[in-house]
Design a protein around this motif. Structure first.
Motif, short mmCIF file in Angstrom:
data_model
loop_
_atom_site.label_atom_id
_atom_site.label_comp_id
_atom_site.label_asym_id
_atom_site.label_seq_id
_atom_site.Cartn_x
_atom_site.Cartn_y
_atom_site.Cartn_z
N LEU A 111 -53.87 145.57 -30.72
CA LEU A 111 -52.99 145.09 -31.78
C LEU A 111 -51.56 145.59 -31.56
O LEU A 111 -50.59 144.85 -31.74
CB LEU A 111 -53.49 145.56 -33.14
CG LEU A 111 -54.75 144.90 -33.69
CD1 LEU A 111 -55.15 145.51 -35.02
CD2 LEU A 111 -54.54 143.40 -33.85
N ASN A 112 -51.42 146.84 -31.15
CA ASN A 112 -50.10 147.38 -30.88
C ASN A 112 -49.40 146.64 -29.74
O ASN A 112 -48.21 146.32 -29.82
CB ASN A 112 -50.19 148.88 -30.55
CG ASN A 112 -50.43 149.72 -31.79
OD1 ASN A 112 -49.82 149.50 -32.82
ND2 ASN A 112 -51.33 150.67 -31.68
N ALA A 113 -50.14 146.38 -28.67
CA ALA A 113 -49.56 145.70 -27.51
C ALA A 113 -49.16 144.26 -27.85
O ALA A 113 -48.05 143.83 -27.52
CB ALA A 113 -50.56 145.69 -26.36
N VAL A 114 -50.04 143.54 -28.53
CA VAL A 114 -49.77 142.13 -28.84
C VAL A 114 -48.66 142.00 -29.88
O VAL A 114 -47.68 141.27 -29.68
CB VAL A 114 -51.05 141.41 -29.32
CG1 VAL A 114 -50.72 140.01 -29.81
CG2 VAL A 114 -52.06 141.35 -28.19
N PHE A 115 -48.79 142.71 -31.00
CA PHE A 115 -47.79 142.58 -32.06
C PHE A 115 -46.45 143.17 -31.63
O PHE A 115 -45.39 142.64 -31.98
CB PHE A 115 -48.29 143.25 -33.35
CG PHE A 115 -49.18 142.36 -34.16
CD1 PHE A 115 -48.65 141.50 -35.10
CD2 PHE A 115 -50.55 142.37 -33.97
CE1 PHE A 115 -49.47 140.66 -35.85
CE2 PHE A 115 -51.38 141.55 -34.71
CZ PHE A 115 -50.84 140.69 -35.66
N GLY A 116 -46.46 144.26 -30.88
CA GLY A 116 -45.21 144.81 -30.36
C GLY A 116 -44.51 143.84 -29.44
O GLY A 116 -43.30 143.62 -29.55
N SER A 176 -51.44 150.96 -18.42
CA SER A 176 -50.78 149.96 -17.60
C SER A 176 -51.26 148.55 -17.94
O SER A 176 -50.48 147.60 -18.03
CB SER A 176 -51.03 150.23 -16.11
OG SER A 176 -50.43 151.42 -15.71
N LEU A 177 -52.56 148.42 -18.14
CA LEU A 177 -53.13 147.12 -18.45
C LEU A 177 -52.65 146.62 -19.81
O LEU A 177 -52.34 145.44 -19.98
CB LEU A 177 -54.66 147.19 -18.42
CG LEU A 177 -55.28 147.55 -17.06
CD1 LEU A 177 -56.79 147.68 -17.17
CD2 LEU A 177 -54.92 146.50 -16.01
N TYR A 178 -52.58 147.52 -20.77
CA TYR A 178 -52.10 147.11 -22.09
C TYR A 178 -50.60 146.81 -22.07
O TYR A 178 -50.12 145.96 -22.84
CB TYR A 178 -52.41 148.18 -23.13
CG TYR A 178 -53.87 148.22 -23.49
CD1 TYR A 178 -54.50 147.10 -24.04
CD2 TYR A 178 -54.63 149.37 -23.30
CE1 TYR A 178 -55.85 147.13 -24.37
CE2 TYR A 178 -55.98 149.40 -23.62
CZ TYR A 178 -56.58 148.29 -24.17
OH TYR A 178 -57.91 148.31 -24.48
N THR A 179 -49.86 147.48 -21.19
CA THR A 179 -48.45 147.14 -21.01
C THR A 179 -48.30 145.72 -20.47
O THR A 179 -47.42 144.97 -20.89
CB THR A 179 -47.77 148.15 -20.05
OG1 THR A 179 -47.79 149.44 -20.65
CG2 THR A 179 -46.33 147.74 -19.77
N LEU A 180 -49.20 145.35 -19.57
CA LEU A 180 -49.21 143.98 -19.05
C LEU A 180 -49.46 142.97 -20.16
O LEU A 180 -48.85 141.89 -20.20
CB LEU A 180 -50.28 143.82 -17.97
CG LEU A 180 -49.92 144.29 -16.56
CD1 LEU A 180 -51.15 144.24 -15.66
CD2 LEU A 180 -48.81 143.43 -15.98
N VAL A 181 -50.36 143.31 -21.09
CA VAL A 181 -50.64 142.44 -22.23
C VAL A 181 -49.38 142.25 -23.07
O VAL A 181 -49.03 141.13 -23.47
CB VAL A 181 -51.78 143.02 -23.10
CG1 VAL A 181 -51.93 142.23 -24.39
CG2 VAL A 181 -53.09 143.01 -22.33
N ALA A 182 -48.68 143.35 -23.35
CA ALA A 182 -47.45 143.29 -24.14
C ALA A 182 -46.38 142.45 -23.44
O ALA A 182 -45.69 141.64 -24.07
CB ALA A 182 -46.92 144.70 -24.41
N LEU A 183 -46.23 142.65 -22.12
CA LEU A 183 -45.23 141.90 -21.37
C LEU A 183 -45.56 140.41 -21.34
O LEU A 183 -44.67 139.56 -21.45
CB LEU A 183 -45.13 142.43 -19.94
CG LEU A 183 -44.62 143.87 -19.78
CD1 LEU A 183 -44.59 144.26 -18.32
CD2 LEU A 183 -43.24 144.02 -20.40
N TYR A 184 -46.84 140.08 -21.20
CA TYR A 184 -47.25 138.67 -21.17
C TYR A 184 -46.97 138.01 -22.52
O TYR A 184 -46.41 136.91 -22.59
CB TYR A 184 -48.73 138.56 -20.84
CG TYR A 184 -49.24 137.14 -20.86
CD1 TYR A 184 -48.99 136.27 -19.79
CD2 TYR A 184 -49.96 136.65 -21.95
CE1 TYR A 184 -49.43 134.96 -19.82
CE2 TYR A 184 -50.41 135.34 -21.98
CZ TYR A 184 -50.15 134.50 -20.91
OH TYR A 184 -50.59 133.20 -20.94
#
Length: 281
Positions: A111-116, A176-184
């Protein structure tokens, strides 16, 4: 003109506020990184804490400091208006990040990665759409487009790649993987609001070609090709102006056309590549 400038400033303020929310309430508490200079500022701030440095600097202050040298160069090379709004955006983002607490709203890292990523991208997308920028890599993109036609995506990919690798080294591969989610998520939203292409080809069919050409050259450093055109139904003689611009110049061009010839027919096409000279000195 004053109404347009007030609208632009309002969008810059809103964009900075949304970015501050995305960073302080979602990305920073979860150790998930943003893209570009914001992510680089997060990384440096995180490394200072990770290695127990004798001093610490907040992400907002670091972001401001990183943008100072870029802004000085842009003021001379890109233009005062674009640079001023970009610096205003960075200064407001720093201010909002210092005023808002760093607070975790949810323990769920997805949720943090997507909403951020999404909230920050809404701020970036609308800021770009109204002819301003959020500083950092946007200014670098403008500098590169004025100096030499180089793809900004390569540099952005390299910087984001460094951020992702360092995030994995500091906090584990999962971060790193969750950072990729946020960037995408961020990239998709910016593409939907503004445009995903760095360059755009604009075709303008107008009866006021000379006035429009003069107005465009006064504002943008872009070459224009003028072609004769004729209306199929009316038989009227017109001219078509063709030019290639960067996405950061789209707002200014639209405003020029609206002011000089609101009856002009405009077709904007996504451009994947340009071969040859891509600037006007």
């Amino acid at each position: 003109m004053y109404l347009a400038e007030a609208k632009k400033i309002t969008i810059v303020i809103l964009g900075a506020f949304l970015n501050a929310i995305a960073l302080n309430f979602f990305l920073i508490p979860a150790n998930v990184y943003s893209s570009g200079f914001a992510g680089l500022a997060q990384l440096i701030s995180g490394m200072l804490d990770f290695f127990h440095a004798p001093f610490s600097i907040s992400t907002g202050v670091l972001l401001f400091l990183l943008n100072i040298p870029i802004t000085i160069v842009a003021w001379k090379k890109v233009g005062k208006s674009f640079t001023l709004y970009s610096f205003l955006s960075v200064a407001l983002l720093t201010l909002f990040m210092e005023l808002l607490p760093v607070k975790e709203l949810s323990p769920d890292i997805i949720l943090n990665a997507v909403f951020g990523g999404v909230i920050g991208a809404v701020g970036v997308g609308f800021t770009l759409k109204f002819g301003a920028s959020t500083g950092g890599m946007d200014i670098v993109a403008m500098l590169l487009s004025r100096v030499k036609d180089k793809p900004i995506g390569t540099y952005l990919f390299a910087m984001n790649g460094l951020i992702i690798v360092c995030a994995g080294c500091l906090y584990g591969a999962e971060k790193s993987l969750y950072t990729l989610v946020a960037l995408y998520a961020s990239t998709r939203v910016v593409d939907a609001i503004h445009t995903r292409h760095e360059k755009l080809t604009v075709f303008i069919i107008t009866k006021k070609s000379l006035e429009l050409k003069t107005a465009i050259h006064a504002k943008l450093v872009r070459g224009i090709t003028m072609l004769p055109a004729k209306g199929a139904f009316t038989g009227e003689d017109k001219e078509m102006l063709m030019m290639v611009i960067t996405r950061y110049e789209l707002y200014d061009l639209e405003k020029i056309i609206e002011e000089v010839d609101p009856q002009a027919f405009v077709n904007i096409v996504e451009t994947t590549n340009v071969v040859g000279f891509f600037r006007k000195d």
